[in-house]
Design an enzyme around this catalytic site. Structure first.
Site, short mmCIF file in Angstrom:
data_model
loop_
_atom_site.label_atom_id
_atom_site.label_comp_id
_atom_site.label_asym_id
_atom_site.label_seq_id
_atom_site.Cartn_x
_atom_site.Cartn_y
_atom_site.Cartn_z
N SER A 72 0.86 -1.19 0.00
CA SER A 72 0.00 0.00 0.00
C SER A 72 0.89 1.23 0.00
CB SER A 72 -0.89 0.00 1.24
OG SER A 72 -1.54 1.25 1.40
N TYR A 81 -2.56 -0.77 10.27
CA TYR A 81 -2.62 -1.10 8.84
C TYR A 81 -1.39 -0.55 8.12
CZ TYR A 81 -4.38 -1.49 4.06
OH TYR A 81 -4.52 -1.79 2.72
#
Length: 281
Positions: A164, A177
Site C-alpha cells: 500500500s 494497517y
C-alpha cells in the site's frame, strides 16, 4: 477474450489468488482467467469465490473457488492439495488477502485535537491491532509457505504481494494497517532475495486510494458527499481522483509475466494517481 489492458498469455499457468472474494482481488483473478490461466480463487467467504468461479466458467474460462483461511497453515495446505489435484502446481501466487479493522484505528488524526469520548491512540484495541497485523503479514507469509513449494520444485514461479502507499508514508488514524503494509514491502524484498537462486521472482504493488466497502465510510458521508478526509486526499493528489480497482490489472499481469518482467524482482510498484509525487505546492 475479454478486454484487458495487456495482451499477455497465461495459458497453461496455474494462478492462485487469495482474497479473491473481494473487489480488487476478484478483478485480478478474473483477469488472469481471461488471459488463459487456470485460476484458483481463494477466500474465507466461500460463497463469494464460488459465485465468481461460476460466472467465469460460464464465460468459457477456467477458475475454481476454494474456501481458505489465510491464517491457518494446515487449512491452506489442504487447499493446496485440492488445487494440485484439480488444476496443477502453482505457477503464480497473488497474496491479496488483507485489510484494516475499526478496532485498530483512532477517531482523531492528532492527539491534541482529541475530543471527549473519542478513541485515541491509547484506546486502540490490542486484539484489533493483532488481527490487522496477522491478516496482512501472516496472511501473506502462510499462503506463500503453502504454495511456493511448487515453484521451488520447478525452479520457476512468481509471487505478487499487495502492499500500500501507506507503507511509504503512514496515514493518520490507521497505525496498525500502515505498519503492517510496511512489513509487506519489506517481506517482498526479503522473499525476492531468499528465492533468487530458486528461479522465483517476488514483487508487490502499492495501490493508492481506492474506494471500497472497507473504507467507504471514511471517504463519504451518509448522504454521499465526500468527507473532509476525502477532500484532503484529492487535494493532495495531482490528478484529483481516486484509483480504480481495474487500474491495478495491467501492473499485475505485467509483473507476473516471466517474459515481460523477467528481470524485475524485489520491486514495490506504486499505483497512486501521482499522490506520492506531489508535495502540495
Amino acid at each position: 477474450m475479454a478486454n484487458l489492458p495487456l495482451n499477455i498469455d497465461y495459458t497453461g499457468k496455474v494462478v492462485v489468488v487469495t482474497g479473491a472474494g473481494g473487489l480488487i482481488c476478484g478483478a485480478m483473478a478474473r483477469a488472469f482467467a481471461y488471459s488463459g490461466a487456470k485460476v484458483a480463487a481463494l477466500d474465507l467467504n466461500e460463497e463469494a469465490v464460488k459465485k465468481l468461479a461460476a460466472e467465469v466458467k460460464a464465460e468459457g474460462y477456467i477458475m475454481e473457488g476454494y474456501k481458505a483461511n489465510v491464517l491457518d497453515l494446515d487449512a491452506l495446505k489442504a487447499v493446496h492439495e485440492q488445487v494440485l489435484a484439480e488444476l496443477g502446481p502453482c505457477d503464480v501466487l497473488v497474496n491479496g488477502a488483507g485489510g484494516n479493522n475499526a478496532r485498530a484505528q483512532t477517531d482523531c488524526e492528532y492527539h491534541h485535537e482529541a475530543w471527549e469520548g473519542c478513541k485515541t491512540f491509547f484506546d486502540l484495541d490490542q486484539s484489533g491491532v493483532d488481527f490487522v497485523f496477522k491478516l496482512n503479514f501472516q496472511g501473506t507469509l502462510l499462503p506463500t509457505q503453502a504454495f511456493a513449494g511448487d515453484m521451488v520444485e520447478k525452479k520457476a514461479g512468481v509471487i505478487l504481494n499487495i502492499s500500500s502507499m501507506n507503507s511509504y508514508i503512514p496515514l493518520t488514524k490507521i497505525p496498525a494497517y500502515s505498519a503492517a503494509k510496511a512489513a509487506i514491502s519489506n517481506f517482498t524484498q526479503w522473499l525476492a532475495t531468499h528465492f533468487a537462486g530458486s528461479g522465483i521472482r517476488c514483487n508487490a504493488i502499492a495501490p493508492g486510494f481506492l474506494v471500497s466497502a472497507q473504507n467507504y465510510a471514511l471517504l463519504y458521508n451518509a448522504d454521499g458527499t465526500p468527507t473532509a478526509r476525502s477532500h484532503k486526499i484529492l487535494n493532495g493528489t495531482p490528478t484529483h481522483r481516486f484509483v480504480d480497482a481495474d487500474e491495478l490489472i495491467g501492473a499485475t499481469l505485467f509483473l507476473c509475466d516471466d517474459k515481460a518482467a523477467s528481470a524485475i524482482t524485489g520491486v514495490v510498484l506504486p499505483i497512486d494517481a501521482g499522490f506520492a509525487a506531489y508535495s502540495g505546492v
